[in-house]
Write an enzyme that holds these catalytic residues in place. Structure first.
Site, PDB file in Angstrom:
ATOM      1  CE  LYS A 102      24.827  42.652  36.007  1.00 56.42           C
ATOM      2  NZ  LYS A 102      25.871  41.801  36.623  1.00 56.42           N
ATOM      3  N   GLY A 163      28.890  33.834  41.180  1.00 58.79           N
ATOM      4  CA  GLY A 163      30.151  33.265  41.624  1.00 58.79           C
ATOM      5  C   GLY A 163      30.145  31.774  41.883  1.00 58.79           C
ATOM      6  CB  ALA A 189      25.005  35.369  37.789  1.00 60.27           C
ATOM      7  N   GLY A 190      27.034  32.809  37.433  1.00 65.31           N
ATOM      8  CA  GLY A 190      27.100  31.371  37.615  1.00 65.31           C
ATOM      9  C   GLY A 190      27.798  30.602  36.521  1.00 65.31           C
ATOM     10  CG  ASN A 211      33.631  39.688  37.796  1.00 69.60           C
ATOM     11  OD1 ASN A 211      33.172  40.587  38.481  1.00 69.60           O
ATOM     12  ND2 ASN A 211      34.943  39.498  37.752  1.00 69.60           N
ATOM     13  CB  THR A 212      33.506  34.589  39.680  1.00 68.78           C
ATOM     14  OG1 THR A 212      32.753  35.549  40.411  1.00 68.78           O
ATOM     15  CG2 THR A 212      34.265  33.704  40.657  1.00 68.78           C
TER      16      THR A 212
END
Length: 263
Positions: A102, A163, A189-190, A211-212
């Site tokens: 990645k 995040g 992301a986001g 992830n977050t």
């Protein structure tokens, strides 16, 4: 759904939910969340992995990820430029990790937005060296096309800053990327809620990366299950055939005809 596979560089995956491994309170919590998510692709920041073989107890994240169960996707997060990203990818391959990467280059410490120029440079080099490259990019349709021409395996446009949990703020650009794509599109992301991943999949994205939102949850495994269900439900809806949006109301039953018959 039984025969609905996501294919990247010739490899088939049943799950369309990729999961990152940062920010978890412990490696044990991470392992439980991965299991609950049903994921088959797990991203690992190379700066957090012990590639020396020395079993560093403070950098043993790879001990908690079964390579027989998950594709470990090395992540060049932390690289400031193409040179650093390429070096990290080569180190990972030399240490025996899959020759998949990645590609992530974001020198700006505040917004963590990916550097398009350095990302393109690194992608060219790594593709020529035989890596399967999954670049994390701004939702830039032109850059996405250029990267596909170079030979990347996917494009991974951001939904919102890393995040931020703000959802698909780049939806119009992502729509164009999906429309023009010749490789799978992974929204990354986001995305902070199951509804966000459902939106991305319903738009036509092939997969999402979280992830977050999972790692920072009070119950990471429970949140991972929620994201899994959202992705699966949205994908099933896509395959079933989502209805077109209309500007005007459309009656679900022939009310006017019925009333006419009564008069």
């Amino acid at each position: 759904m039984e025969n609905d596979f996501l294919t990247i560089a010739g490899r088939k995956f049943r799950s369309r939910l990729f999961v990152g491994t940062g920010k978890f309170s412990s490696n044990e919590a991470m392992s439980e969340a991965l299991e609950a998510s049903g994921t088959e692709v797990v991203t690992v920041a190379l700066r957090r992995a012990d590639l020396t073989g020395g079993k560093d107890p403070f950098a043993n994240i790879l001990d908690f990820i079964d390579p027989e169960k998950y594709l470990i996707l090395p992540n060049t997060s932390g690289a400031m430029n193409a040179e650093e990203a390429v070096r990290l990818a080569r180190l990972a391959a030399a240490a025996g990790l899959p020759k998949w990467v990645k590609l992530e280059i974001h020198p700006d410490p505040h917004y963590l937005l990916p550097d398009p120029i350095e990302t393109f440079k690194a992608a060219e080099i790594l593709v020529k060296e035989g890596f399967t490259v999954l670049p994390y990019i701004n939702a830039d349709p032109v850059l996405a096309k250029r990267l596909q021409e170079v030979g990347v395996a996917t494009v991974m446009p951001l939904g919102a800053p890393i995040g931020s949990n703000r959802g698909v703020e780049t939806r119009e650009q992502v729509r164009i990327i999906i429309e023009q794509a010749t490789v799978p599109v992974v929204v990354d992301a986001g995305l902070g809620a199951p509804s966000h991943v459902a939106e991305a999949i319903e738009m036509g994205a092939d997969a999402v990366l979280i992830n977050t939102a999972i790692a920072a949850a009070a119950d990471p495994a429970g949140m991972a299950r929620a994201f899994r269900k959202a992705v699966e439900a949205a994908r099933e809806a896509v395959l079933a055939g989502l209805p077109l949006r209309g500007e005007e109301a459309s009656a679900t039953s022939p009310l006017a005809t019925f009333l006419g018959e009564l008069s």
